[in-house]
Design an enzyme around this catalytic site. Structure first.
Site, short mmCIF file in Angstrom:
data_model
loop_
_atom_site.label_atom_id
_atom_site.label_comp_id
_atom_site.label_asym_id
_atom_site.label_seq_id
_atom_site.Cartn_x
_atom_site.Cartn_y
_atom_site.Cartn_z
N ASP A 22 27.39 -4.93 -17.99
CA ASP A 22 27.00 -3.66 -17.37
C ASP A 22 28.04 -3.17 -16.36
O ASP A 22 27.86 -2.14 -15.71
CB ASP A 22 25.62 -3.80 -16.69
CG ASP A 22 25.57 -4.96 -15.70
OD1 ASP A 22 26.63 -5.29 -15.10
OD2 ASP A 22 24.49 -5.55 -15.52
N ASP A 78 11.19 -8.45 -19.27
CA ASP A 78 9.77 -8.82 -19.37
C ASP A 78 9.61 -9.93 -20.42
O ASP A 78 10.13 -9.82 -21.53
CB ASP A 78 8.95 -7.58 -19.76
CG ASP A 78 7.45 -7.77 -19.54
OD1 ASP A 78 6.92 -8.84 -19.93
OD2 ASP A 78 6.81 -6.87 -19.00
N ASP A 111 26.53 -9.32 -10.78
CA ASP A 111 25.58 -9.43 -9.68
C ASP A 111 24.40 -10.34 -10.02
O ASP A 111 23.39 -10.35 -9.33
CB ASP A 111 25.04 -8.04 -9.31
CG ASP A 111 24.35 -7.36 -10.49
OD1 ASP A 111 24.43 -7.89 -11.62
OD2 ASP A 111 23.73 -6.30 -10.29
N ASP A 150 25.93 -10.83 -17.88
CA ASP A 150 25.89 -10.18 -16.56
C ASP A 150 26.93 -9.07 -16.44
O ASP A 150 26.64 -7.94 -16.04
CB ASP A 150 26.10 -11.27 -15.49
CG ASP A 150 26.07 -10.75 -14.07
OD1 ASP A 150 25.96 -9.53 -13.88
OD2 ASP A 150 26.18 -11.58 -13.14
N SER A 194 0.65 -3.87 -16.57
CA SER A 194 0.18 -4.79 -17.61
C SER A 194 -1.15 -4.28 -18.18
O SER A 194 -1.22 -3.14 -18.63
CB SER A 194 0.05 -6.20 -17.03
OG SER A 194 -0.09 -7.13 -18.07
N VAL A 213 22.53 -10.02 -12.55
CA VAL A 213 21.49 -9.27 -13.26
C VAL A 213 22.06 -8.68 -14.56
O VAL A 213 23.11 -8.02 -14.54
CB VAL A 213 20.94 -8.12 -12.38
CG1 VAL A 213 19.90 -7.30 -13.14
CG2 VAL A 213 20.34 -8.69 -11.10
N HIS A 219 7.77 -9.64 -15.93
CA HIS A 219 6.52 -8.95 -16.24
C HIS A 219 5.79 -8.54 -14.96
O HIS A 219 5.17 -9.38 -14.31
CB HIS A 219 5.62 -9.81 -17.11
CG HIS A 219 4.38 -9.09 -17.52
ND1 HIS A 219 4.42 -7.90 -18.22
CD2 HIS A 219 3.08 -9.34 -17.31
CE1 HIS A 219 3.20 -7.48 -18.42
NE2 HIS A 219 2.36 -8.33 -17.87
C1 LIG Z 1 23.29 -11.01 -6.20
O1 LIG Z 1 24.34 -10.05 -6.19
C2 LIG Z 1 25.51 -10.38 -5.45
C3 LIG Z 1 26.53 -9.27 -5.62
O2 LIG Z 1 25.92 -8.05 -5.56
C4 LIG Z 1 26.10 -11.70 -5.94
O3 LIG Z 1 27.17 -12.07 -5.11
C5 LIG Z 1 25.04 -12.78 -5.91
O4 LIG Z 1 25.55 -13.94 -6.47
C6 LIG Z 1 23.82 -12.33 -6.72
N1 LIG Z 1 22.78 -13.32 -6.66
C7 LIG Z 1 22.50 -14.08 -7.69
C8 LIG Z 1 21.43 -15.09 -7.47
O5 LIG Z 1 23.06 -14.00 -8.75
CA LIG Z 2 25.21 -7.26 -13.98
#
Ligand SMILES: *[C@@H]1O[C@H](CO)[C@@H](O)[C@H](O)[C@H]1NC(C)=O
Ligand SMILES: [Ca+2]
Ligand SMILES: *[C@@H]1O[C@H](CO)[C@@H](O)[C@H](O)[C@H]1NC(C)=O
Ligand SMILES: *[C@@H]1O[C@H](CO)[C@@H](O)[C@H](O)[C@H]1NC(C)=O
Ligand SMILES: *[C@@H]1O[C@H](CO)[C@@H](O)[C@H](O)[C@H]1NC(C)=O
Ligand SMILES: *[C@@H]1O[C@H](CO)[C@@H](O)[C@H](O)[C@H]1NC(C)=O
Ligand SMILES: *[C@@H]1O[C@H](CO)[C@@H](O)[C@H](O)[C@H]1NC(C)=O
Ligand SMILES: *[C@@H]1O[C@H](CO)[C@@H](O)[C@H](O)[C@H]1NC(C)=O
Length: 569
Positions: A279, A457, A283, A276, A209, A285, A503
């Site tokens: 990609d 971020d 997961d 999600d 930062s 993310v 961030h």
């Molecule tokens: C984190 O990743 C796993 C799979 O890799 C998934 O089952 C889990 O739900 C994820 N956690 C969140 C909070 O999304």
């Molecule tokens: Ca993902």
């Protein structure tokens, strides 16, 4: 990465055997006395224009300390060190600058030095950064910038009086204090550990930062200061970065809709759910915010219901606005409106002027809308504009120069923001902008940079780092193709976008990955993740991650800032 093949103990014993006249300290306790440190100070005038004050030296041994940040930038560890401080002054000025160095046990010293920086308007972050050196056998240094004390931030020292900026403070904050910190720190390290002139002292920087901006301020100016720098989410391109914190406010004001925070959070949650899988791995993310931007239409969120329980607020260090207290909020529920989605889309598009030309870049899709600040008026039962404090502070301090924060944004338009950004580009070009793109001296001296930025971020747009990387590539390798230039850069300057990270921190809305790419939760907990180096992007194919080249994705990170009459590096 061990700097050389000598074991540190062998080194200190060898030094002991060879030096007869110099005082040699072999234990932490020996090193950590005022007399010993005083005997090892560099000559008081070894930097032109400054005078060290030997009588100011303080020392104390700290045994078995532990790293309080527990993992965001370095793993948890326990270590002992000598906490040493020193004051110096600038000749003819009568000021006082404090520097602090944590000295490792001589038996653990690895011929390394690390400078650390601050965050926000702080240049010092103390035990949140210094462990990152000491735990690896480095002397770790920090400065107070001359602002009054280690706990005083630059903003408190920036005005001498209303209308009168303290230019020494500005330059110290801009870059001078760090140069002095490193210069003194490296010579002191050599002396304290009796290093031979022929022995290399490896020198590093770590900061995020504002601390990231401070790191770049040195890499851009001094080729030989550090061997390596680990720089996160830098607050560089200052006048743009700070002013853009007000952009979301002006979006709500212009569109005439002040969303409850819960409604914006619902939009973020739905965006994460929808993007999600783009990609290739479900997961939690969004590792490809670019695919999210290209393929997800936020309008599909209109009509979804949201609910947040009433909260009593917090006294500080909350998620929102980081160091500031959050106000109590009432229970919020409803369905996501098309107005709120329009606010979200406009924020993501970034600032454009009244002629529709792009002025600046913005946050990635799936980052949360931290700058969309609104406050609840319990008398009217409505949500209203709340001026973003980081943006307001910049205008008060460095544009208006009287420290009086805007209480509202009456009369402020997209064009006003543009004017503030461009005038600041000129006024602070030699201090805070920190986006000089020619790093030739650093590269020639063999310096290496790892630059990272959370892809979600919510305070410094991730695209800001991508833009700087691109500026360096195009300025330093103008005759190479894009991929050849990227490959050349990769030898010494690598940029990593950290999936899901916020961030300089993990992201509560996408909790699986940390900055060191360790899965924190879920079934893959503890596993390490690879992060692709820009411009490559992660993509899971049949459960295996690849780093792919995707031109459409790369293009989505770049903005043609055609409202600004000069190049914006
Ligand atoms: C984190 O990743 C796993 C799979 O890799 C998934 O089952 C889990 O739900 C994820 N956690 C969140 C909070 O999304
Ligand atoms: Ca993902
Ligand atoms: C520090 O920890 C070590 C190892 O656990 C222990 O032997 C030592 O006594 C501790 N030192 C102090 C001063 O507490
Ligand atoms: C380090 O030294 C400074 C100056 O004496 C002091 O204020 C600070 O508390 C010390 N820190 C630790 C951890 O001992
Ligand atoms: C600037 O003016 C404001 C409002 O009159 C006052 O509160 C503040 O103390 C002044 N700041 C300085 C640094 O003199
Ligand atoms: C968004 O998701 C987070 C984490 O899953 C959850 O705690 C929060 O309540 C959600 N917010 C809304 C408005 O649904
Ligand atoms: C601060 O400066 C701005 C811009 O010059 C001015 O409009 C404002 O009135 C000043 N505030 C105070 C309290 O002097
Ligand atoms: C990252 O964190 C994991 C555990 O959380 C640790 O095992 C690993 O050593 C860390 N990696 C680095 C490079 O610090």
């Amino acid at each position: 990465m061990r700097p050389n093949s000598w074991s540190p103990r062998a080194l200190s014993l060898a030094t002991l055997a060879c030096s007869i006249t110099t005082v040699v300290a072999t234990t932490l306790k020996d090193v950590c006395t005022v007399e010993y440190v005083q005997s090892k100070l560099p000559a008081s005038d070894f930097i032109q224009g400054i005078t060290l004050d030997p009588s100011s030296v303080t020392t104390n041994v700290v045994y078995n300390a532990s790293n309080p940040t527990n993992g965001a930038f370095f793993p948890a560890a326990s270590f002992s060190y000598c906490n040493m401080t020193l004051a110096y002054s600038h000749n003819g000025r009568g000021d006082q600058v404090l520097v602090q160095y944590w000295l490792p046990d001589p038996a653990k010293f690895e011929n390394r030095y690390l400078s650390t920086g601050g965050g926000g308007y702080a240049i010092y972050s103390g035990d949140r950064s210094l462990p990152g050196g000491i735990m690896y056998g480095a002397v770790a240094g920090a400065t107070d910038g001359g602002f009054g004390s280690f706990n005083t931030q630059a903003d408190a020292a920036m005005l001498l009086s209303n209308g009168t900026l303290d230019y020494e403070t500005l330059y110290m904050f801009g870059y001078k204090a760090h140069w002095e910190l490193s210069k003194i720190g490296k010579q002191l390290t050599r002396n304290v550990f009796n290093m031979k002139d022929s022995t290399k002292l490896y020198s590093y920087y770590q900061g995020c930062s504002e601390g990231g901006r401070e790191g770049w301020s040195q890499v851009q100016r001094y080729g030989d200061e550090w061997d390596g720098a680990a720089i996160g989410a830098p607050a560089f391109r200052w006048s743009f970065q700070q002013t853009q914190h007000l952009y979301s406010n002006i979006v709500t004001k212009t569109l005439g809709y002040y969303p409850p925070p819960c409604e914006m959070e619902k939009i973020v949650n739905e965006t994460i759910s929808a993007c999600d899988s783009l990609d290739g791995l479900v997961d939690g993310v969004v590792s490809r915010s670019d695919l999210c931007e290209l393929h997800f239409d936020l309008s599909t969120i209109v009509g979804k219901s949201y609910y947040c329980a009433a909260s009593s607020g917090s006294s500080g260090y909350g998620k929102r606005k980081r160091q500031m207290a959050t106000a109590a909020t009432p229970l919020q529920k409803g369905t996501v409106s098309k107005e709120a989605v329009e606010v979200a889309k406009e924020v993501i598009r970034g600032l454009r002027d009244s002629e529709g030309r792009q002025v600046y870049l913005s946050y990635q899709t799936a980052a949360d809308f931290d700058d969309v600040t609104t406050q609840y008026n319990s008398e009217t039962g409505k949500w209203e504009l709340e001026v973003d404090q980081l943006g307001a502070e910049h205008i008060a301090l460095l544009v208006d120069k009287n420290g009086t924060k805007l209480s509202n944004l009456d009369g402020v338009t997209y064009d006003t923001l543009k004017d503030w950004m461009i005038s600041g580009m000129q006024e602070y070009g030699s201090t805070l902008q920190t986006n000089w793109p020619d790093l030739t001296p650093f590269q020639k001296a063999g310096g290496k940079v790892i630059h990272f930025h959370g892809e979600a971020d919510n305070s410094i747009p991730t695209a800001s780092s991508v833009r700087y990387w691109e500026s360096v590539r195009s300025i330093m390798y103008p005759d190479k193709s894009y991929t050849q230039g990227a490959a050349a850069l990769r030898d010494w300057y690598q940029l990593y976008l950290v999936p899901g990270a916020a961030h300089c921190a993990t992201n509560p809305l996408m909790p699986n990955v940390t900055l060191n790419a360790t899965v924190l939760q879920g079934e893959h907990v503890g596993e390490n993740r690879q992060i692709c180096g820009w411009p490559l992007r992660p993509k899971w194919k049949k459960g295996k991650m690849e780093c792919e080249y995707d031109q459409a994705s790369i293009n989505s990170w770049h903005y043609d800032l055609n409202a600004v009459p000069l190049p914006v590096y």
